[in-house]
Scaffold this motif. Structure first.
Motif, PDB file in Angstrom:
ATOM      1  N   SER A   1     -53.978  84.116 -46.701  1.00 55.30           N
ATOM      2  CA  SER A   1     -53.456  84.853 -45.548  1.00 55.30           C
ATOM      3  C   SER A   1     -51.969  84.590 -45.363  1.00 55.30           C
ATOM      4  CB  SER A   1     -54.202  84.465 -44.284  1.00 55.30           C
ATOM      5  OG  SER A   1     -55.556  84.819 -44.385  1.00 55.30           O
ATOM      6  N   VAL A   2     -51.535  83.354 -45.559  1.00 57.17           N
ATOM      7  CA  VAL A   2     -50.123  83.020 -45.433  1.00 57.17           C
ATOM      8  C   VAL A   2     -49.302  83.778 -46.472  1.00 57.17           C
ATOM      9  CG1 VAL A   2     -48.443  81.147 -45.745  1.00 57.17           C
ATOM     10  CG2 VAL A   2     -50.479  80.786 -44.354  1.00 57.17           C
ATOM     11  N   VAL A   3     -49.778  83.807 -47.691  1.00 57.65           N
ATOM     12  CA  VAL A   3     -49.069  84.533 -48.753  1.00 57.65           C
ATOM     13  C   VAL A   3     -49.019  86.020 -48.436  1.00 57.65           C
ATOM     14  CG1 VAL A   3     -49.161  85.187 -51.197  1.00 57.65           C
ATOM     15  CG2 VAL A   3     -49.581  82.824 -50.518  1.00 57.65           C
ATOM     16  N   LEU A   4     -50.098  86.584 -47.954  1.00 51.15           N
ATOM     17  CA  LEU A   4     -50.139  88.004 -47.625  1.00 51.15           C
ATOM     18  C   LEU A   4     -49.173  88.336 -46.492  1.00 51.15           C
ATOM     19  CD1 LEU A   4     -51.491  90.725 -48.179  1.00 51.15           C
ATOM     20  CD2 LEU A   4     -53.201  90.120 -46.470  1.00 51.15           C
ATOM     21  N   VAL A   5     -49.116  87.513 -45.458  1.00 50.37           N
ATOM     22  CA  VAL A   5     -48.198  87.751 -44.339  1.00 50.37           C
ATOM     23  C   VAL A   5     -46.750  87.674 -44.823  1.00 50.37           C
ATOM     24  CG1 VAL A   5     -47.319  86.736 -42.203  1.00 50.37           C
ATOM     25  CG2 VAL A   5     -49.764  87.058 -42.517  1.00 50.37           C
ATOM     26  N   LYS A   6     -46.445  86.695 -45.673  1.00 49.66           N
ATOM     27  CA  LYS A   6     -45.082  86.583 -46.200  1.00 49.66           C
ATOM     28  C   LYS A   6     -44.701  87.836 -46.977  1.00 49.66           C
ATOM     29  CE  LYS A   6     -44.498  81.611 -46.733  1.00 49.66           C
ATOM     30  NZ  LYS A   6     -44.300  80.552 -47.728  1.00 49.66           N
ATOM     31  N   ARG A   7     -45.619  88.361 -47.771  1.00 52.68           N
ATOM     32  CA  ARG A   7     -45.303  89.533 -48.584  1.00 52.68           C
ATOM     33  C   ARG A   7     -45.199  90.798 -47.746  1.00 52.68           C
ATOM     34  NH1 ARG A   7     -49.071  88.926 -53.923  1.00 52.68           N
ATOM     35  NH2 ARG A   7     -48.197  86.983 -54.644  1.00 52.68           N
TER      36      ARG A   7
END
Length: 55
Positions: free
Chosen positions: A28-34
């Motif tokens: 989820s953190v990676v998705l939000v950053k992207r």
């Protein structure tokens, strides 16, 4: 050493939560950053041409 008794359904459920929660949070953190912060996807360095890069 005696064999371990089988896990109860509640113990199995807890084990699944303990394993999947960190994976869920990290992805989820990676998705939000992207999506919201515009971070680009990381690419592996190319040390030799194994396959051509898609256009």
């Amino acid at each position: 050493m005696p064999p371990k008794p089988p896990l109860t359904p509640d113990q199995k459920r807890i084990r699944v939560m303990v394993v999947t929660f960190p994976v869920l949070v990290a992805s989820s953190v990676v998705l939000v950053k992207r999506l919201f912060l515009g971070e680009q996807q990381r690419e592996l360095p190319v040390h030799g041409k194994i396959a051509s890069r898609p256009a």
